[in-house]
Design a protein around this motif. Structure first.
Motif, short mmCIF file in Angstrom:
data_model
loop_
_atom_site.label_atom_id
_atom_site.label_comp_id
_atom_site.label_asym_id
_atom_site.label_seq_id
_atom_site.Cartn_x
_atom_site.Cartn_y
_atom_site.Cartn_z
N UNK A 67 -10.98 93.32 9.18
CA UNK A 67 -11.61 92.00 9.30
C UNK A 67 -11.52 91.50 10.74
N UNK A 68 -10.38 91.68 11.38
CA UNK A 68 -10.20 91.22 12.76
C UNK A 68 -11.14 91.99 13.70
N UNK A 69 -11.26 93.30 13.51
CA UNK A 69 -12.11 94.11 14.38
C UNK A 69 -13.59 93.82 14.20
N UNK A 70 -13.99 93.50 12.98
CA UNK A 70 -15.41 93.31 12.69
C UNK A 70 -15.87 91.86 12.79
N UNK A 71 -14.94 90.93 12.69
CA UNK A 71 -15.32 89.53 12.71
C UNK A 71 -15.64 88.96 11.34
N UNK A 72 -15.60 89.79 10.31
CA UNK A 72 -15.82 89.28 8.96
C UNK A 72 -14.63 88.42 8.55
N UNK A 73 -14.91 87.36 7.82
CA UNK A 73 -13.87 86.39 7.47
C UNK A 73 -13.32 86.56 6.07
N UNK A 74 -13.91 87.44 5.27
CA UNK A 74 -13.42 87.58 3.90
C UNK A 74 -13.31 89.05 3.51
N UNK A 75 -12.34 89.33 2.68
CA UNK A 75 -12.14 90.67 2.17
C UNK A 75 -13.34 91.10 1.33
N UNK A 76 -13.89 90.16 0.58
CA UNK A 76 -15.01 90.51 -0.30
C UNK A 76 -16.21 90.98 0.51
N UNK A 77 -16.39 90.46 1.71
CA UNK A 77 -17.50 90.91 2.56
C UNK A 77 -17.34 92.37 2.94
N UNK A 78 -16.12 92.76 3.29
CA UNK A 78 -15.85 94.16 3.65
C UNK A 78 -16.08 95.06 2.44
N UNK A 79 -15.53 94.69 1.30
CA UNK A 79 -15.69 95.53 0.11
C UNK A 79 -17.15 95.58 -0.34
N UNK A 80 -17.92 94.51 -0.14
CA UNK A 80 -19.34 94.53 -0.47
C UNK A 80 -20.06 95.54 0.41
N UNK A 81 -19.75 95.57 1.70
CA UNK A 81 -20.35 96.56 2.60
C UNK A 81 -20.00 97.98 2.18
N UNK A 82 -18.76 98.18 1.74
CA UNK A 82 -18.34 99.51 1.28
C UNK A 82 -19.16 99.91 0.05
N UNK A 83 -19.31 98.99 -0.92
CA UNK A 83 -20.09 99.28 -2.13
C UNK A 83 -21.54 99.60 -1.80
N UNK A 84 -22.08 98.97 -0.76
CA UNK A 84 -23.46 99.19 -0.35
C UNK A 84 -23.60 100.39 0.59
N UNK A 85 -22.51 101.13 0.80
CA UNK A 85 -22.49 102.28 1.71
C UNK A 85 -22.89 101.90 3.13
N UNK A 86 -22.55 100.69 3.53
CA UNK A 86 -22.87 100.21 4.88
C UNK A 86 -21.62 100.14 5.75
N UNK A 87 -20.48 100.53 5.20
CA UNK A 87 -19.20 100.52 5.90
C UNK A 87 -18.39 101.69 5.37
N UNK A 88 -17.59 102.34 6.23
CA UNK A 88 -16.77 103.45 5.73
C UNK A 88 -15.83 103.00 4.62
N UNK A 89 -15.64 103.83 3.61
CA UNK A 89 -14.72 103.47 2.53
C UNK A 89 -13.27 103.67 2.95
N UNK A 90 -12.36 102.96 2.31
CA UNK A 90 -10.94 103.15 2.61
C UNK A 90 -10.42 104.42 1.95
#
Length: 68
Positions: free
Chosen positions: A17-40
């Motif tokens: 979140x700090x590196x990307x500027x996203x403010x919520x965990x759900x935003x990161x996980x949404x990007x992962x579900x949409x295959x727009x961000x690397x998965x953990x």
């Protein structure tokens, strides 16, 4: 012992979140579900981390906004 390699560091969701500027965990996980961000990766005990090299490549590959 493995040498320190920044490409193999494991990042927490807060790090991502700090590196990307996203403010919520759900935003990161949404990007992962949409295959727009690397998965953990699962490291055990219900904990997940992101590979720093994958996050860096993803960020470098994002398109640049151009203004006319």
């Amino acid at each position: 012992m493995l040498p320190h390699d920044p490409q193999t560091q494991l990042l927490t969701i807060d790090d991502v979140m700090r590196l990307t500027g996203y403010k919520s965990r759900s935003s990161i996980y949404r990007l992962v579900r949409q295959n727009r961000c690397p998965p953990p990766v699962v490291i055990g005990g219900g904990r997940v981390r992101w590979r720093s090299g994958e996050i860096e490549q993803w960020l470098q590959g994002l398109p640049t906004q151009r203004y006319a």
